[in-house]
Design a protein around this motif. Structure first.
Motif, PDB file in Angstrom:
ATOM      1  N   ALA A   1       0.835  -1.208   0.000  1.00  0.00           N
ATOM      2  CA  ALA A   1       0.000   0.000   0.000  1.00  0.00           C
ATOM      3  C   ALA A   1       0.866   1.253   0.000  1.00  0.00           C
ATOM      4  O   ALA A   1       0.542   2.253  -0.660  1.00  0.00           O
ATOM      5  CB  ALA A   1      -0.926  -0.010   1.220  1.00  0.00           C
ATOM      6  N   LEU A   2       1.981   1.202   0.723  1.00  0.00           N
ATOM      7  CA  LEU A   2       2.905   2.329   0.745  1.00  0.00           C
ATOM      8  C   LEU A   2       3.478   2.586  -0.637  1.00  0.00           C
ATOM      9  O   LEU A   2       3.617   3.745  -1.058  1.00  0.00           O
ATOM     10  CB  LEU A   2       4.037   2.058   1.745  1.00  0.00           C
ATOM     11  CG  LEU A   2       5.152   3.108   1.820  1.00  0.00           C
ATOM     12  CD1 LEU A   2       4.596   4.446   2.297  1.00  0.00           C
ATOM     13  CD2 LEU A   2       6.261   2.636   2.758  1.00  0.00           C
TER      14      LEU A   2
ATOM     15  N   LEU B   1       1.560   7.452  -6.251  1.00  0.00           N
ATOM     16  CA  LEU B   1       0.548   8.509  -6.345  1.00  0.00           C
ATOM     17  C   LEU B   1       1.165   9.868  -6.027  1.00  0.00           C
ATOM     18  O   LEU B   1       0.901  10.859  -6.722  1.00  0.00           O
ATOM     19  CB  LEU B   1      -0.602   8.211  -5.389  1.00  0.00           C
ATOM     20  CG  LEU B   1      -1.726   9.247  -5.349  1.00  0.00           C
ATOM     21  CD1 LEU B   1      -2.395   9.376  -6.711  1.00  0.00           C
ATOM     22  CD2 LEU B   1      -2.750   8.874  -4.279  1.00  0.00           C
ATOM     23  N   GLN B   2       2.001   9.938  -4.988  1.00  0.00           N
ATOM     24  CA  GLN B   2       2.649  11.197  -4.641  1.00  0.00           C
ATOM     25  C   GLN B   2       3.578  11.662  -5.758  1.00  0.00           C
ATOM     26  O   GLN B   2       3.670  12.871  -6.044  1.00  0.00           O
ATOM     27  CB  GLN B   2       3.418  11.051  -3.328  1.00  0.00           C
ATOM     28  CG  GLN B   2       2.535  10.789  -2.111  1.00  0.00           C
ATOM     29  CD  GLN B   2       1.436  11.835  -1.942  1.00  0.00           C
ATOM     30  OE1 GLN B   2       1.684  13.035  -2.056  1.00  0.00           O
ATOM     31  NE2 GLN B   2       0.219  11.370  -1.693  1.00  0.00           N
TER      32      GLN B   2
ATOM     33  N   GLN C   1       2.089   2.006  -3.584  1.00  0.00           N
ATOM     34  CA  GLN C   1       1.102   2.690  -4.428  1.00  0.00           C
ATOM     35  C   GLN C   1       0.970   4.145  -4.027  1.00  0.00           C
ATOM     36  O   GLN C   1       0.856   5.033  -4.891  1.00  0.00           O
ATOM     37  CB  GLN C   1      -0.256   1.992  -4.351  1.00  0.00           C
ATOM     38  CG  GLN C   1      -1.316   2.718  -5.185  1.00  0.00           C
ATOM     39  CD  GLN C   1      -2.593   1.925  -5.333  1.00  0.00           C
ATOM     40  OE1 GLN C   1      -2.579   0.781  -5.784  1.00  0.00           O
ATOM     41  NE2 GLN C   1      -3.727   2.534  -4.964  1.00  0.00           N
ATOM     42  N   ASP C   2       0.980   4.414  -2.726  1.00  0.00           N
ATOM     43  CA  ASP C   2       0.877   5.798  -2.267  1.00  0.00           C
ATOM     44  C   ASP C   2       2.083   6.610  -2.724  1.00  0.00           C
ATOM     45  O   ASP C   2       1.938   7.786  -3.110  1.00  0.00           O
ATOM     46  CB  ASP C   2       0.763   5.839  -0.743  1.00  0.00           C
ATOM     47  CG  ASP C   2       0.522   7.256  -0.226  1.00  0.00           C
ATOM     48  OD1 ASP C   2      -0.522   7.842  -0.576  1.00  0.00           O
ATOM     49  OD2 ASP C   2       1.387   7.783   0.496  1.00  0.00           O
TER      50      ASP C   2
END
Length: 416
Positions: A137-138, A144-145, A140-141
């Motif tokens: 999940a990190l 995204l950032q 993907q985040d």
């Protein structure tokens, strides 16, 4: 009409496609007439500019002063992504560098379409990180950032093998049960999915058509690393037995065989550590070769030659020569088709097992499949296709757009 930009940010190659809300996806030419853009950035210290793709690699290989970075996607989900490194006198995090690459893709897309997309769909592997949902999940985040750093808004994600399936679906004239095999630079991802023209027309949520997904963090860069360790690194001292009857410590060789780790071996502390290995060598000529590669920053050159030998051997079935004259006059090694298969056997076994597990998760036997759809550059490797055929006897392999299929499929996706 809503316009969509699909971006397949890959470990080795990236691609993009455009959809104007109707009709077929438009693959975008990101470098000259090529749809695939190697995921490489070269920060040229002479013109103080960032160069991308084939241009980046070419500038590095011709000896321009600067920093080459590849396989940045492999850093997603790791603490290294937020660390800063100096490029052309400026401290940048690797997340910012990924943002710089994405921004360039968007700029090239805008130059072709003359428009800004209403929405952007980014591809993502089934697992950025195996067996660690928190880090996955990190990752993907972090991506995204990086996309936000590139100025992208209204961003969603779609699984890369599912995007490839949606691209394949556009060419089907009947319902088909497919195993999609997306073998990229960093991951191997699989999806069992029902596709067909009637399902396209229904639109809406397609989750009921997805029977199973699986992925394993093995791809083309892992194949390259293994080949480098077996064929090239022994020429620099890998597995060499020193005067104390122990092997030379191996960390430096693993880093030199791993695209995104090579540049760490050029920093002063790492150079001192490598020089200190001299006492571990019985053959000091091997240590001199190692120091030549490090001091002259030839690691990416060597990694590129190994990758090209892999491609040539797989494509032709002939033996390919790695000419390493730039390290030492007359130095060379060869890669045969037999050696290619032997070296990659363990990796390919795990990848094919993942494919079989995906079909099993779907509650199917291999004979129930209508086809296996191949996408991703590493799916073209002959040893992989042979291993897949042996595991799924009688199921036809359909080779799609190896580098552009995911990007095209992303624009048909709603994302999530």
């Amino acid at each position: 009409m809503t316009t969509t930009l699909g971006i397949d940010f890959g470990t080795s190659n990236s691609a993009a496609a455009w959809h104007a809300g109707h009709g077929a996806a438009q693959p975008l030419m990101l470098e000259g007439t090529a749809h695939a853009l190697p995921t490489a950035i070269f920060f040229n210290a002479e013109d103080r500019c960032a160069h991308f793709g084939r241009d980046a690699v070419a500038q590095y290989l011709t000896g321009a002063d600067g920093r080459l970075m590849r396989s940045l996607k492999s850093l997603l989900g790791s603490a290294l992504l937020l660390e800063k490194t100096e490029v052309n006198g400026q401290a940048m995090s690797f997340q910012e560098i990924i943002g710089t690459f994405l921004k360039e893709i968007v700029a090239r897309a805008h130059a072709q379409t003359g428009a800004t997309a209403d929405r952007v769909v980014l591809g993502r592997p089934v697992h950025f990180v195996d067996d660690d949902p928190t880090r996955d999940a990190l990752a993907q985040d972090m991506l995204l950032q990086a996309a936000h750093t590139a100025g992208l808004r209204n961003v969603s994600f779609q699984l890369e093998p599912l995007a490839a399936a949606f691209d394949y679906e556009q060419r089907l004239d009947r319902e088909t049960l497919v195993l999609v095999a997306d073998i990229g630079g960093g991951t191997s991802d699989f999806t069992v999915v029902r596709l067909g023209p009637e399902r396209v027309q229904r639109g809406g949520d397609r989750s009921a058509d997805i029977l199973a997904t699986r992925g394993v963090h093995i791809g083309g860069t892992d194949f390259d690393q293994k080949l480098s360790l077996e064929q090239a690194m022994p020429l620099l001292g890998f597995r060499h037995i020193g005067p104390q009857q122990r092997e030379v410590p191996s960390a430096v060789f693993f880093d030199l065989a791993t695209w995104h780790m090579i540049h760490w071996r050029y920093v002063p502390r790492a150079l001192r550590e490598a020089q200190a290995l001299r006492d571990n060598y019985s053959d000091l000529g091997l240590h001199q070769r190692l120091m030549t590669v490090l001091n002259e920053r030839l690691g990416h050159h060597l990694a590129n030659d190994v990758e090209q030998a892999k491609i040539a051997t797989s494509h032709t079935g002939d033996t390919a020569e790695l000419n390493l004259d730039y390290v030492e006059a007359g130095l060379s090694t060869t890669l045969s088709a037999t050696s290619l298969t032997q070296h990659l056997n363990a990796h390919l076994t795990r990848v094919v097992q993942c494919a079989q597990d995906c079909v099993r998760d779907a509650g199917l036997t291999s004979g129930a499949l209508d086809a296996i759809y191949l996408t991703g550059g590493s799916s073209a490797l002959t040893p992989f296709q042979r291993a897949l055929q042996a595991a799924f006897v009688g199921t036809p392999l359909v080779e799609g757009d190896l580098f552009g299929g995911v990007a095209a499929g992303l624009v048909y996706s709603k994302g999530n």
